[in-house]
Design a protein around this motif. Structure first.
Motif, PDB file in Angstrom:
ATOM      1  N   PRO A 134      -5.576 -17.969   5.300  1.00 44.59           N
ATOM      2  CA  PRO A 134      -6.712 -18.894   5.309  1.00 44.59           C
ATOM      3  C   PRO A 134      -8.075 -18.206   5.336  1.00 44.59           C
ATOM      4  N   GLU A 135      -8.167 -17.056   5.962  1.00 42.72           N
ATOM      5  CA  GLU A 135      -9.420 -16.292   6.021  1.00 42.72           C
ATOM      6  C   GLU A 135      -9.092 -14.855   5.652  1.00 42.72           C
ATOM      7  N   ALA A 136     -10.037 -14.165   5.030  1.00 41.89           N
ATOM      8  CA  ALA A 136      -9.826 -12.757   4.701  1.00 41.89           C
ATOM      9  C   ALA A 136      -9.622 -11.980   6.000  1.00 41.89           C
ATOM     10  N   SER A 137      -8.469 -11.322   6.124  1.00 45.88           N
ATOM     11  CA  SER A 137      -8.162 -10.594   7.361  1.00 45.88           C
ATOM     12  C   SER A 137      -7.643  -9.200   7.020  1.00 45.88           C
ATOM     13  N   GLY A 138      -8.449  -8.458   6.285  1.00 48.14           N
ATOM     14  CA  GLY A 138      -8.058  -7.110   5.890  1.00 48.14           C
ATOM     15  C   GLY A 138      -7.572  -7.066   4.462  1.00 48.14           C
ATOM     16  N   ALA A 139      -7.440  -5.865   3.940  1.00 48.27           N
ATOM     17  CA  ALA A 139      -7.090  -5.673   2.528  1.00 48.27           C
ATOM     18  C   ALA A 139      -5.772  -6.339   2.147  1.00 48.27           C
ATOM     19  N   GLY A 140      -4.823  -6.400   3.072  1.00 51.13           N
ATOM     20  CA  GLY A 140      -3.528  -6.990   2.776  1.00 51.13           C
ATOM     21  C   GLY A 140      -3.562  -8.487   2.556  1.00 51.13           C
ATOM     22  N   SER A 141      -4.628  -9.153   2.937  1.00 56.74           N
ATOM     23  CA  SER A 141      -4.695 -10.606   2.763  1.00 56.74           C
ATOM     24  C   SER A 141      -5.223 -11.014   1.387  1.00 56.74           C
ATOM     25  N   PHE A 142      -5.782 -10.074   0.635  1.00 56.40           N
ATOM     26  CA  PHE A 142      -6.336 -10.395  -0.673  1.00 56.40           C
ATOM     27  C   PHE A 142      -5.245 -10.439  -1.738  1.00 56.40           C
ATOM     28  N   VAL A 143      -5.380 -11.370  -2.690  1.00 61.02           N
ATOM     29  CA  VAL A 143      -4.450 -11.467  -3.809  1.00 61.02           C
ATOM     30  C   VAL A 143      -5.007 -10.609  -4.935  1.00 61.02           C
ATOM     31  N   ALA A 144      -4.278  -9.565  -5.302  1.00 60.18           N
ATOM     32  CA  ALA A 144      -4.779  -8.605  -6.280  1.00 60.18           C
ATOM     33  C   ALA A 144      -4.372  -8.935  -7.708  1.00 60.18           C
ATOM     34  N   THR A 145      -3.238  -9.603  -7.897  1.00 58.18           N
ATOM     35  CA  THR A 145      -2.724  -9.840  -9.246  1.00 58.18           C
ATOM     36  C   THR A 145      -3.268 -11.144  -9.821  1.00 58.18           C
ATOM     37  N   PRO A 146      -3.974 -11.070 -10.959  1.00 56.95           N
ATOM     38  CA  PRO A 146      -4.397 -12.305 -11.628  1.00 56.95           C
ATOM     39  C   PRO A 146      -3.170 -13.033 -12.174  1.00 56.95           C
ATOM     40  N   GLU A 147      -3.323 -14.310 -12.416  1.00 56.41           N
ATOM     41  CA  GLU A 147      -2.254 -15.049 -13.082  1.00 56.41           C
ATOM     42  C   GLU A 147      -2.856 -16.067 -14.026  1.00 56.41           C
ATOM     43  N   ILE A 148      -2.002 -16.567 -14.904  1.00 50.15           N
ATOM     44  CA  ILE A 148      -2.483 -17.472 -15.943  1.00 50.15           C
ATOM     45  C   ILE A 148      -1.590 -18.705 -15.995  1.00 50.15           C
TER      46      ILE A 148
END
Length: 176
Positions: A134-148
């Motif tokens: 729900p909130e950014a909580s460090g690098a592991g919480s970010f979604v790195a892979t784009p999708e379509i």
């Protein structure tokens, strides 16, 4: 099917049209001498005094995206009332003052919130960034892979990139 008129003071072209509640798609065509250009614009009309007693999303959410498509409005991702990040997507097909008709599509590959959804010229939708919490909580919480998302097949798939992945959430995108 109607001509717009140019405002003498502002120079803007104007046309008055009646909108229905929900998504309204208009084909715009401009031409001069030997050049013709055509595009579409999506306008969402929601009356302030509209009764929405029965017109609710299948699930309350925040941090989602809403993307206008010819077939409706794609609502994707976000956070539900329990604080869960969603991979669910819905296609709002029709809306009246008291009822919304949805079609469910394939879920996102990764649950995300705070992402962007860009309508591509070929009609697909590109999802970038966001977080899986729900909130950014460090690098592991970010979604790195784009999708379509492909509206023809109603499926989503990851987009593989060669560049390093930039982690972001709460950003904006602009299609160039």
């Amino acid at each position: 099917g109607r001509d717009a008129e140019q405002d003498e003071r502002s120079g803007l072209w104007e046309i008055e049209v009646d909108l229905r509640p929900g998504a309204n798609t208009f084909v715009l065509e401009a031409f001069s001498n030997d050049v013709t250009a055509q595009d579409e614009v999506d306008i969402i009309q929601a009356d302030i005094d509209a009764s929405t007693a029965n017109a609710n999303l299948p699930e309350a959410r925040t941090g989602h995206t809403a993307t206008g498509l010819p077939s409706g409005i794609l609502i994707a991702g976000g956070v539900n009332a329990s604080g869960d990040v969603l991979d669910a997507s819905w296609l709002l097909r029709e809306m009246t003052q008291t009822e919304i008709t949805f079609g469910e599509i394939a879920p996102l590959q990764t649950a995300r919130t705070g992402h962007t959804a860009s309508l591509l010229p070929d009609g697909r939708v590109l999802f970038l960034g966001g977080t899986s919490t729900p909130e950014a909580s460090g690098a592991g919480s970010f979604v790195a892979t784009p999708e379509i998302y492909d509206p023809e097949t109603q499926t989503t798939r990851p987009v593989l990139t060669r560049r390093s992945r930039t982690l972001r959430a709460g950003h904006t995108t602009l299609l160039l």
